[in-house]
Design an enzyme around this catalytic site. Sequence first.
Site, PDB file in Angstrom:
ATOM      1  N   CYS A  80      45.000  46.356  35.362  1.00  0.00           N
ATOM      2  CA  CYS A  80      43.778  45.551  35.381  1.00  0.00           C
ATOM      3  C   CYS A  80      44.029  44.071  35.120  1.00  0.00           C
ATOM      4  O   CYS A  80      43.138  43.251  35.349  1.00  0.00           O
ATOM      5  CB  CYS A  80      42.773  46.080  34.362  1.00  0.00           C
ATOM      6  SG  CYS A  80      42.169  47.731  34.729  1.00  0.00           S
TER       7      CYS A  80
ATOM      8  N   HIS B 176      34.058  45.832  38.475  1.00  0.00           N
ATOM      9  CA  HIS B 176      35.432  45.659  37.991  1.00  0.00           C
ATOM     10  C   HIS B 176      36.411  46.075  39.085  1.00  0.00           C
ATOM     11  O   HIS B 176      36.912  47.197  39.094  1.00  0.00           O
ATOM     12  CB  HIS B 176      35.603  46.523  36.738  1.00  0.00           C
ATOM     13  CG  HIS B 176      36.959  46.506  36.112  1.00  0.00           C
ATOM     14  ND1 HIS B 176      37.894  45.513  36.323  1.00  0.00           N
ATOM     15  CD2 HIS B 176      37.543  47.399  35.254  1.00  0.00           C
ATOM     16  CE1 HIS B 176      38.988  45.786  35.626  1.00  0.00           C
ATOM     17  NE2 HIS B 176      38.804  46.925  34.987  1.00  0.00           N
TER      18      HIS B 176
END
Length: 383
Positions: free
Chosen positions: A86, A337
Amino acid sequence: MTAPVLVAARRTPIGTAGRGFARHTVDALAAPVLAAVAEAVAPAGLGIDDVVLGNCMGPGGDVARVAALRAGLGTHVPGVTVDRQCGSGLDAVMQAASRVRAGDAALVIAGGAESASTAPHRHWPDSGARYPRAPFAPAGFPDPDMGPAADRLATLRGISRARQDAWAARSHARAIAAQAAGVFDAELVAVDGVARDDRPRAAMDLGRLARFRPAFAEADDPVAGRGAGTVTAGNSCGFSDGAAAMAVTSERIARSLGLPALRVRAAAVAAGDPALPGLGAAPAARAALTRAGIAPHELGFVELTEAFAAQVLAVSDEVGLDEELISGDGGAIALGHPWGASGAVLLVRLAARMLDDDDARPGLAACSIGGGQGIAMIVERVA
């Protein structure tokens, strides 16, 4: 004047997986943003030394090179793909900044891209099992998915369901207000007619959020207990598609272009307990602040990846951040996201907020990463 700076920060709209970008591969999302950034810096008359893109769940291969070719940057422009899960998009920018600072490049386009809609599942030949992700850690180490890990973190740090839901409601409310006011318009690159972020919902208030059941209640957690849980689909991000990128160059070149810029003041990566990945941004942020020679109260802007309200709040508590400064126009809970792009999205948002404000204080972007890592960057406005 050789300090690395960020200019022409752009992003696609962020789409909920399976919706507006359902058929877009990751390079198809990245290419329009790369082309827009390249166009913005073309008056400098410089060649693009490299394209560095973060990606963590894509098809494999060198997504950056494929996207650069698809963007029409030319066969002479190389590309390299970075995977820090991420934090990949932020790491890509960090690597580009290091090369500019060292004098090994003058102009690099860096960022990240992810397509949850087209991400392949992985097949392990020895077991026949299929998984949506590669391991975060090897056998013998904790390797929780991020959701159950966020639930455990909330329990360990005493972060209540009410506090998480309040943060999620704030994220949606701020994103809706920003969207209505056109705050996002200048940073967005429309892709095949999609010109708005898909996920923000005005209806996601405290009453609606209270109806969500714990998403990981079936997990037998040694701390939270079976059936316990405070993390819900409402106070978590959504699986998303999107891309973000910016030009990384020297301050001298940015001035010649006449473009507003953010100077990279400091950056850091860190690692800790794989069982608590949601806390990884905290040591990285502390290290970056130390390198920049500033304290948390001296920040004027903060963007943390809102994968889960629990982890944003835990990091904020750990570092001593002013919550009012975090994700001022909403974060990933409202916007989405897109994993490998999210770190770059934070920098796009920082650029938009900082360059449109009279506040000259520096900004912090930071991500917590699966497997217990964290990454952070401190940027400041170039006068």
